[in-house]
Design a protein around this motif. Structure first.
Motif, PDB file in Angstrom:
ATOM      1  N   LEU A  32       0.826  -1.197   0.000  1.00  0.00           N
ATOM      2  CA  LEU A  32       0.000   0.000   0.000  1.00  0.00           C
ATOM      3  C   LEU A  32       0.868   1.259   0.000  1.00  0.00           C
ATOM      4  N   THR A  33       1.923   1.236   0.777  1.00  0.00           N
ATOM      5  CA  THR A  33       2.827   2.383   0.841  1.00  0.00           C
ATOM      6  C   THR A  33       3.491   2.634  -0.511  1.00  0.00           C
ATOM      7  N   VAL A  34       3.987   1.569  -1.110  1.00  0.00           N
ATOM      8  CA  VAL A  34       4.624   1.701  -2.421  1.00  0.00           C
ATOM      9  C   VAL A  34       3.633   2.277  -3.434  1.00  0.00           C
ATOM     10  N   ILE A  35       2.423   1.792  -3.405  1.00  0.00           N
ATOM     11  CA  ILE A  35       1.419   2.251  -4.353  1.00  0.00           C
ATOM     12  C   ILE A  35       1.084   3.728  -4.146  1.00  0.00           C
ATOM     13  N   MET A  36       0.951   4.125  -2.911  1.00  0.00           N
ATOM     14  CA  MET A  36       0.674   5.531  -2.628  1.00  0.00           C
ATOM     15  C   MET A  36       1.796   6.422  -3.137  1.00  0.00           C
ATOM     16  N   LEU A  37       3.024   5.982  -2.933  1.00  0.00           N
ATOM     17  CA  LEU A  37       4.161   6.781  -3.384  1.00  0.00           C
ATOM     18  C   LEU A  37       4.232   6.823  -4.910  1.00  0.00           C
ATOM     19  N   SER A  38       3.875   5.733  -5.544  1.00  0.00           N
ATOM     20  CA  SER A  38       3.910   5.731  -7.009  1.00  0.00           C
ATOM     21  C   SER A  38       2.812   6.625  -7.566  1.00  0.00           C
ATOM     22  N   ASP A  39       1.782   6.801  -6.777  1.00  0.00           N
ATOM     23  CA  ASP A  39       0.658   7.610  -7.230  1.00  0.00           C
ATOM     24  C   ASP A  39       0.894   9.104  -7.009  1.00  0.00           C
ATOM     25  N   HIS A  40       1.694   9.448  -6.034  1.00  0.00           N
ATOM     26  CA  HIS A  40       1.857  10.854  -5.674  1.00  0.00           C
ATOM     27  C   HIS A  40       3.271  11.380  -5.832  1.00  0.00           C
ATOM     28  N   ASP A  41       4.190  10.488  -6.246  1.00  0.00           N
ATOM     29  CA  ASP A  41       5.549  10.932  -6.496  1.00  0.00           C
ATOM     30  C   ASP A  41       6.311  11.197  -5.195  1.00  0.00           C
ATOM     31  N   THR A  42       5.951  12.276  -4.530  1.00  0.00           N
ATOM     32  CA  THR A  42       6.645  12.636  -3.295  1.00  0.00           C
ATOM     33  C   THR A  42       5.627  12.906  -2.192  1.00  0.00           C
ATOM     34  N   LEU A  43       5.878  12.335  -1.026  1.00  0.00           N
ATOM     35  CA  LEU A  43       4.940  12.528   0.077  1.00  0.00           C
ATOM     36  C   LEU A  43       5.686  12.718   1.393  1.00  0.00           C
ATOM     37  N   ARG A  44       5.107  13.544   2.241  1.00  0.00           N
ATOM     38  CA  ARG A  44       5.657  13.702   3.576  1.00  0.00           C
ATOM     39  C   ARG A  44       5.041  12.669   4.513  1.00  0.00           C
ATOM     40  N   PHE A  45       5.647  12.551   5.668  1.00  0.00           N
ATOM     41  CA  PHE A  45       5.206  11.527   6.612  1.00  0.00           C
ATOM     42  C   PHE A  45       3.708  11.610   6.907  1.00  0.00           C
ATOM     43  N   ASN A  46       3.265  12.789   7.253  1.00  0.00           N
ATOM     44  CA  ASN A  46       1.863  12.922   7.630  1.00  0.00           C
ATOM     45  C   ASN A  46       0.910  12.783   6.450  1.00  0.00           C
ATOM     46  N   GLU A  47       1.387  13.123   5.270  1.00  0.00           N
ATOM     47  CA  GLU A  47       0.560  12.913   4.090  1.00  0.00           C
ATOM     48  C   GLU A  47       0.304  11.421   3.880  1.00  0.00           C
ATOM     49  N   LEU A  48       1.366  10.644   4.023  1.00  0.00           N
ATOM     50  CA  LEU A  48       1.216   9.196   3.923  1.00  0.00           C
ATOM     51  C   LEU A  48       0.280   8.673   5.011  1.00  0.00           C
ATOM     52  N   HIS A  49       0.452   9.252   6.180  1.00  0.00           N
ATOM     53  CA  HIS A  49      -0.361   8.826   7.314  1.00  0.00           C
ATOM     54  C   HIS A  49      -1.849   9.007   7.026  1.00  0.00           C
ATOM     55  N   GLN A  50      -2.173  10.091   6.337  1.00  0.00           N
ATOM     56  CA  GLN A  50      -3.572  10.335   6.028  1.00  0.00           C
ATOM     57  C   GLN A  50      -4.059   9.499   4.849  1.00  0.00           C
ATOM     58  N   LEU A  51      -3.159   9.288   3.886  1.00  0.00           N
ATOM     59  CA  LEU A  51      -3.559   8.558   2.680  1.00  0.00           C
ATOM     60  C   LEU A  51      -3.809   7.076   2.959  1.00  0.00           C
ATOM     61  N   ILE A  52      -2.955   6.496   3.770  1.00  0.00           N
ATOM     62  CA  ILE A  52      -3.090   5.066   4.050  1.00  0.00           C
ATOM     63  C   ILE A  52      -4.023   4.887   5.226  1.00  0.00           C
ATOM     64  N   ASP A  53      -5.180   4.378   4.887  1.00  0.00           N
ATOM     65  CA  ASP A  53      -6.234   4.375   5.880  1.00  0.00           C
ATOM     66  C   ASP A  53      -5.949   3.433   7.043  1.00  0.00           C
ATOM     67  N   ASN A  54      -6.073   3.974   8.246  1.00  0.00           N
ATOM     68  CA  ASN A  54      -6.009   3.167   9.463  1.00  0.00           C
ATOM     69  C   ASN A  54      -4.615   2.664   9.833  1.00  0.00           C
ATOM     70  N   ILE A  55      -3.605   3.093   9.131  1.00  0.00           N
ATOM     71  CA  ILE A  55      -2.269   2.675   9.535  1.00  0.00           C
ATOM     72  C   ILE A  55      -1.879   3.472  10.778  1.00  0.00           C
ATOM     73  N   SER A  56      -1.222   2.804  11.695  1.00  0.00           N
ATOM     74  CA  SER A  56      -0.768   3.491  12.897  1.00  0.00           C
ATOM     75  C   SER A  56       0.559   4.184  12.617  1.00  0.00           C
ATOM     76  N   GLN A  57       0.839   5.181  13.427  1.00  0.00           N
ATOM     77  CA  GLN A  57       2.091   5.905  13.254  1.00  0.00           C
ATOM     78  C   GLN A  57       3.280   4.959  13.356  1.00  0.00           C
ATOM     79  N   LYS A  58       3.166   4.035  14.278  1.00  0.00           N
ATOM     80  CA  LYS A  58       4.262   3.089  14.471  1.00  0.00           C
ATOM     81  C   LYS A  58       4.508   2.245  13.232  1.00  0.00           C
ATOM     82  N   MET A  59       3.438   1.681  12.688  1.00  0.00           N
ATOM     83  CA  MET A  59       3.608   0.797  11.541  1.00  0.00           C
ATOM     84  C   MET A  59       4.070   1.553  10.307  1.00  0.00           C
ATOM     85  N   LEU A  60       3.644   2.814  10.179  1.00  0.00           N
ATOM     86  CA  LEU A  60       4.126   3.602   9.060  1.00  0.00           C
ATOM     87  C   LEU A  60       5.638   3.818   9.181  1.00  0.00           C
TER      88      LEU A  60
END
Lengths: 127, 127
Positions: A32-60
């Motif tokens: 899921l993380t790889v896919i999100m990054l491929s979709d948005h090119d560049t992302l910050r930590f919190n952007e990923l946190h919001q995009l990937i539904d229900n992932i905990s900060q720790k697991m991210l």
DNA sequence: CAGCATCCTTCGTGATACTG
DNA sequence: CAGTATCACGAAGGATGCTG
């Protein structure tokens, strides 16, 4: 359908590529993380946190660290206050995307059939 | 690389195909079992047991039951003594093979790079 | 903002013994 | 031969609180 190109899996113990690939991307969040990054090119930590539904900060954090260690994701840190960190796919990470898409498409096509099959399956499945 | 065809993953909670596909084949033995069956067409329980290295009898049973419930594997029981059970891929199961091959090929190509990257990664990875 | 450190629970997996 | 049943453990993952 016979494919004689997979015999290697039999003899090999831990070298089997299928085991390898599962060990890397078979966890709950890496794909899921790889896919999100491929979709948005560049992302910050919190952007990923919001995009990937229900992932905990720790697991991210853990997922990103693993992907970075494996050379699939690159991490750019800006020494500011407040901090800013940007994540991008490496070339190696990008090369994972097409195979992932193939799986993704299969899932889209086949999930209805799988779910239907499971519905009509009488016996309890031990898991 | 921008692909705008994956946005669905963001909003959806558990309907994301990637999560689905991981839930089905992301476990330790399902992919290997499917691949073995695609390679040999029809296999009996003990044949699978020998082909899939180090799998326990229990996990083979569980894996096969799950694959059967999902409609990926069909099970033919011959009411004899001693019993004889044959496992085959269904059409749905066969359709999983090409996507799996794509991943398999990627793993073969990329694993050296990944292993090298992990070697040179200084910090400890928390997992 | 971007994490790290703990604690705690649950699930997947393995080992072993037994059966139709 | 092809399983089932039970026990036990370790690792993955989640919740919460703290920090530079």
């Amino acid at each position: 359908m016979k494919k004689e190109n997979l015999k290697k899996c039999e003899g090999d113990r831990d070298d089997c590529p299928i085991k390898d690939v599962l060990a890397r991307i078979g966890d709950k969040w890496s794909m899921l993380t790889v896919i999100m990054l491929s979709d948005h090119d560049t992302l910050r930590f919190n952007e990923l946190h919001q995009l990937i539904d229900n992932i905990s900060q720790k697991m991210l954090t853990v997922t990103l660290k693993t992907l970075e260690a494996d050379g699939l994701v690159s991490r750019k840190m800006y020494p500011q206050i407040p901090p800013k960190v940007e994540y991008t796919l490496t070339a190696l990470g990008e090369s994972l995307v097409p195979p992932l898409m193939t799986l993704y498409d299969w899932a889209n096509k086949s999930m209805p059939a799988i779910k239907a099959s499971r519905e009509h399956y009488g016996q309890p499945v031990p898991r």
